[in-house]
Scaffold this motif. Sequence first.
Motif: not given
Length: 172
Positions: A141, A143-145, A148-149
């Motif tokens: 995944v 790092k920016l997401m 949220l994840v």
Amino acid sequence: DWPGIGGTEGAWYEVNKVVLVYGFAVVLTGLIFVLGNKRQLVPTGAQNLAEISIEFIEEQLIEPTVGHNERRWLGPFMASLFFFVLFTNIFSIVPVIQMPANARIALPMVLALTCYALYHGGGFKAHGLGYFKHALVPPGVPKLMLPLVMLIELVSKFLVQPFSHTVRLFAN
């Protein structure tokens, strides 16, 4: 709708059609294991059926989802659960009985909570407190997401999962 057998009508200890179906399912599940456990050089029909069923559960359900190493302790639980749910559902098409026992939400909820506790208990046993990272951070995944994840995984795995499993079994 069959009237209750024992106790006053609607009491928590009343034996009704659903309780009888649960009882038959427990007896039939136990019977499969008893008949399949006979150590004979040439297996009988019942032993063949039990061995094929257990092999199916191990190779088609357990191995693809949790791996080969978990067979030893997960196999008996999954086999028991599989047969119990099969028998409680199969009684819905048996003439005269025609009662899907899982149409009462109590048992699907107990089964879902049991599986939930075993699933997360096994995760904590294998990873310790690192299980949270293992459960909440899927590999690959960006790092920016990640926040949220992680939030989605937290809600789905720790909050929604037991309700989802209860409703799935109940709706079948």
